[in-house]
Write an enzyme that holds these catalytic residues in place. Structure first.
Site, PDB file in Angstrom:
ATOM      1  N   GLY A 183      35.281  46.914  27.818  1.00  0.00           N
ATOM      2  CA  GLY A 183      36.271  47.629  28.629  1.00  0.00           C
ATOM      3  C   GLY A 183      35.642  48.594  29.612  1.00  0.00           C
ATOM      4  O   GLY A 183      34.416  48.689  29.733  1.00  0.00           O
ATOM      5  N   LEU A 184      36.513  49.333  30.295  1.00  0.00           N
ATOM      6  CA  LEU A 184      36.073  50.291  31.317  1.00  0.00           C
ATOM      7  C   LEU A 184      35.102  51.306  30.717  1.00  0.00           C
ATOM      8  O   LEU A 184      33.997  51.529  31.235  1.00  0.00           O
ATOM      9  CB  LEU A 184      37.320  50.988  31.874  1.00  0.00           C
ATOM     10  N   VAL A 185      35.482  51.915  29.592  1.00  0.00           N
ATOM     11  CA  VAL A 185      34.642  52.971  28.997  1.00  0.00           C
ATOM     12  C   VAL A 185      33.517  52.348  28.189  1.00  0.00           C
ATOM     13  O   VAL A 185      32.337  52.727  28.329  1.00  0.00           O
ATOM     14  CB  VAL A 185      35.495  53.894  28.092  1.00  0.00           C
TER      15      VAL A 185
ATOM     16  N   ARG B 135      46.247  64.105  40.395  1.00  0.00           N
ATOM     17  CA  ARG B 135      45.482  63.464  39.329  1.00  0.00           C
ATOM     18  C   ARG B 135      44.009  63.816  39.464  1.00  0.00           C
ATOM     19  O   ARG B 135      43.487  63.963  40.578  1.00  0.00           O
ATOM     20  CB  ARG B 135      45.652  61.942  39.387  1.00  0.00           C
TER      21      ARG B 135
ATOM     22  N   LYS C 148      47.586  58.373  20.520  1.00  0.00           N
ATOM     23  CA  LYS C 148      46.320  59.092  20.706  1.00  0.00           C
ATOM     24  C   LYS C 148      46.334  60.443  19.971  1.00  0.00           C
ATOM     25  O   LYS C 148      45.312  60.889  19.445  1.00  0.00           O
ATOM     26  CB  LYS C 148      46.032  59.275  22.191  1.00  0.00           C
TER      27      LYS C 148
ATOM     28  N   GLY D 280      35.107  48.345  21.691  1.00  0.00           N
ATOM     29  CA  GLY D 280      35.692  48.210  23.026  1.00  0.00           C
ATOM     30  C   GLY D 280      34.628  48.084  24.095  1.00  0.00           C
ATOM     31  O   GLY D 280      34.784  48.537  25.212  1.00  0.00           O
ATOM     32  N   HIS D 281      33.520  47.436  23.773  1.00  0.00           N
ATOM     33  CA  HIS D 281      32.318  47.424  24.637  1.00  0.00           C
ATOM     34  C   HIS D 281      32.521  46.688  25.952  1.00  0.00           C
ATOM     35  O   HIS D 281      31.755  46.907  26.900  1.00  0.00           O
ATOM     36  CB  HIS D 281      31.131  46.812  23.886  1.00  0.00           C
TER      37      HIS D 281
ATOM     38  N   ASN E  27      41.988  60.996  33.934  1.00  0.00           N
ATOM     39  CA  ASN E  27      42.090  59.613  34.407  1.00  0.00           C
ATOM     40  C   ASN E  27      40.700  59.086  34.739  1.00  0.00           C
ATOM     41  O   ASN E  27      39.894  59.803  35.328  1.00  0.00           O
ATOM     42  CB  ASN E  27      42.975  59.552  35.664  1.00  0.00           C
TER      43      ASN E  27
ATOM     44  N   SER F 206      43.074  60.874  25.679  1.00  0.00           N
ATOM     45  CA  SER F 206      43.396  60.866  27.102  1.00  0.00           C
ATOM     46  C   SER F 206      44.089  62.170  27.456  1.00  0.00           C
ATOM     47  O   SER F 206      44.689  62.818  26.597  1.00  0.00           O
ATOM     48  CB  SER F 206      44.345  59.699  27.400  1.00  0.00           C
ATOM     49  N   SER F 207      44.037  62.531  28.730  1.00  0.00           N
ATOM     50  CA  SER F 207      44.683  63.787  29.160  1.00  0.00           C
ATOM     51  C   SER F 207      46.200  63.691  29.063  1.00  0.00           C
ATOM     52  O   SER F 207      46.901  64.698  29.132  1.00  0.00           O
ATOM     53  CB  SER F 207      44.304  64.091  30.618  1.00  0.00           C
ATOM     54  N   CYS F 208      46.723  62.479  28.856  1.00  0.00           N
ATOM     55  CA  CYS F 208      48.186  62.348  28.789  1.00  0.00           C
ATOM     56  C   CYS F 208      48.748  62.814  27.452  1.00  0.00           C
ATOM     57  O   CYS F 208      49.956  62.809  27.238  1.00  0.00           O
ATOM     58  CB  CYS F 208      48.610  60.901  29.045  1.00  0.00           C
TER      59      CYS F 208
ATOM     60  N   HIS G 130      45.906  51.171  36.374  1.00  0.00           N
ATOM     61  CA  HIS G 130      46.071  52.566  36.800  1.00  0.00           C
ATOM     62  C   HIS G 130      46.017  52.630  38.326  1.00  0.00           C
ATOM     63  O   HIS G 130      45.606  51.684  38.991  1.00  0.00           O
ATOM     64  CB  HIS G 130      44.965  53.433  36.192  1.00  0.00           C
TER      65      HIS G 130
ATOM     66  N   TYR H 221      51.868  55.781  24.085  1.00  0.00           N
ATOM     67  CA  TYR H 221      50.402  55.870  24.119  1.00  0.00           C
ATOM     68  C   TYR H 221      49.939  57.274  23.715  1.00  0.00           C
ATOM     69  O   TYR H 221      49.024  57.449  22.909  1.00  0.00           O
ATOM     70  CB  TYR H 221      49.913  55.558  25.528  1.00  0.00           C
TER      71      TYR H 221
END
Ligand code: GFB
Length: 309
Positions: free
Chosen positions: A13-15, A209, A140, A10-11, A165, A107-109, A179, A136
């Site tokens: 993406g955001l993370v 959040r 996870k 996932g290079h 988040n 994720s925290s969700c 998001h 999701y």
């Protein structure tokens, strides 16, 4: 020890892009990446072949199908199916090719909609999930459980990190699927350009959040890769949260929009709060460096340089 070869899944993406910025600067690490066109992580045979040929010593699984509350609430099937396919393939073939260490990003969700705050890792599965992101969250949870059982049953050093988040460069800024933080940066930016009198914000503005910039997250992930080997998932966050109203006001000020806010209560608020207890990762010596205002400024600068309408 021989040079370490790390596969960052996932290079782009955001993370993943934040992890590449970090590991790309470190000596002794060879970073391996694959675009989706080069390696479809949902394709079991392709993932088996990749691990057999590349044999990375380390893996960070930052590839996932992600999205904001609206995307999640309307696509539970896709969030469940695609994320389970990706994580089952990567985790299984990392185990079969003797990867020394794997970190799975959740994720925290994953935590219950209503649980004591701040949320400790042991609250997992203690009561019902938030309905808007059940697909999701369940995906996870299965990923972190697969890592936990590979650790317990086969002695694999496979760990799971649960971030709050996230935001920063290379985020998805689409007005419908992203998001809240990137969506509002985009929305306030357009309103300023078009000299709109108001900006519409979803929900009531009252949910809380916790926002962690991905460059801080990357440092936390590296700390875990170096120092954490327990089978319990571990939270990564900033230890404080803001209401959506407070967030909107910070972004309004950062962008320089002079109009008013309007609230669209037809959109869901989602979970009322999901503040993480970060005492365990803090005990390992990590804490975030960026304030929310600094992080939003950094992200808005990136947005203005890179985003094409
Ligand atoms: O960030 P967000 O989409 O996801 O929404 P969650 C957070 C809150 O922001 C909700 C409000 O209360 C929204 O109503 N909000 C206000 C907006 N304006 C907007 C807007 O323009 N766009 C969006 N997206 N929200 C996600 C999960 O939940 O958290 C994911 O659905 C993931 O699976 C992620 O876990 C970390 O924080 O509510």
């Amino acid at each position: 020890m021989a040079g370490k070869k790390i596969f960052i899944a996932g290079h782009r993406g955001l993370v993943g892009s934040a992890l590449c910025r970090l590991y790309g600067k470190m000596t002794g690490w060879e970073v391996v990446t694959r675009t989706r066109a080069e390696l479809d992580l949902q394709d079991t045979d392709a993932v088996r072949k990749f691990f057999g040929e590349e044999k990375p010593s380390h893996v960070i699984l930052a590839a996932a199908k992600v999205g904001g509350i609206h995307a999640n609430a309307t696509h539970h099937v896709e969030f469940l199916l695609e994320n389970m396919r990706i994580q089952n393939n990567v985790i299984e073939f990392a185990a079969r090719s003797d990867v020394e260490k794997l970190l799975f990003l959740g994720s925290s969700c994953i935590y219950p909609k209503h649980c004591p705050q701040p949320i400790k890792e042991e609250y997992l599965l203690s009561s019902a999930l938030e309905p808007t992101n059940e697909g999701y969250a369940l995906a996870k949870i299965t990923g972190l459980k697969l890592c936990q059982h590979y650790c317990r049953q086969y002695g694999k050093d496979f760990i799971s990190a649960m971030p709050s988040n996230l935001y920063g460069p290379n985020d998805n800024f689409d007005l419908e699927t992203s998001h809240v933080l990137p969506a509002l940066i985009h929305r306030f930016h357009l309103a300023k350009l078009n000299e709109q009198p108001t900006v519409t914000v979803w929900g009531t503005g009252s949910p809380l959040r916790e926002f962690l910039h991905v460059d801080d997250l990357a440092g936390g992930i590296h700390t875990l890769m170096e120092k954490y080997d327990e089978d319990l998932p571990i939270n990564i966050g900033v230890g404080k949260d803001v209401t959506i109203l407070e967030l909107a006001e910070i972004i309004k000020e950062t962008v320089g929009f002079g109009g008013e806010l309007e609230w669209d209560s037809s959109q869901p608020d989602g979970t009322p709060r999901k503040l993480l207890d970060t005492s365990r990762i803090n005990a390992l010596g990590w804490k975030p460096r960026m304030t929310l205002r600094e992080g939003i400024r950094n992200t808005y600068e990136w947005f203005k340089e890179h985003y094409q309408e």
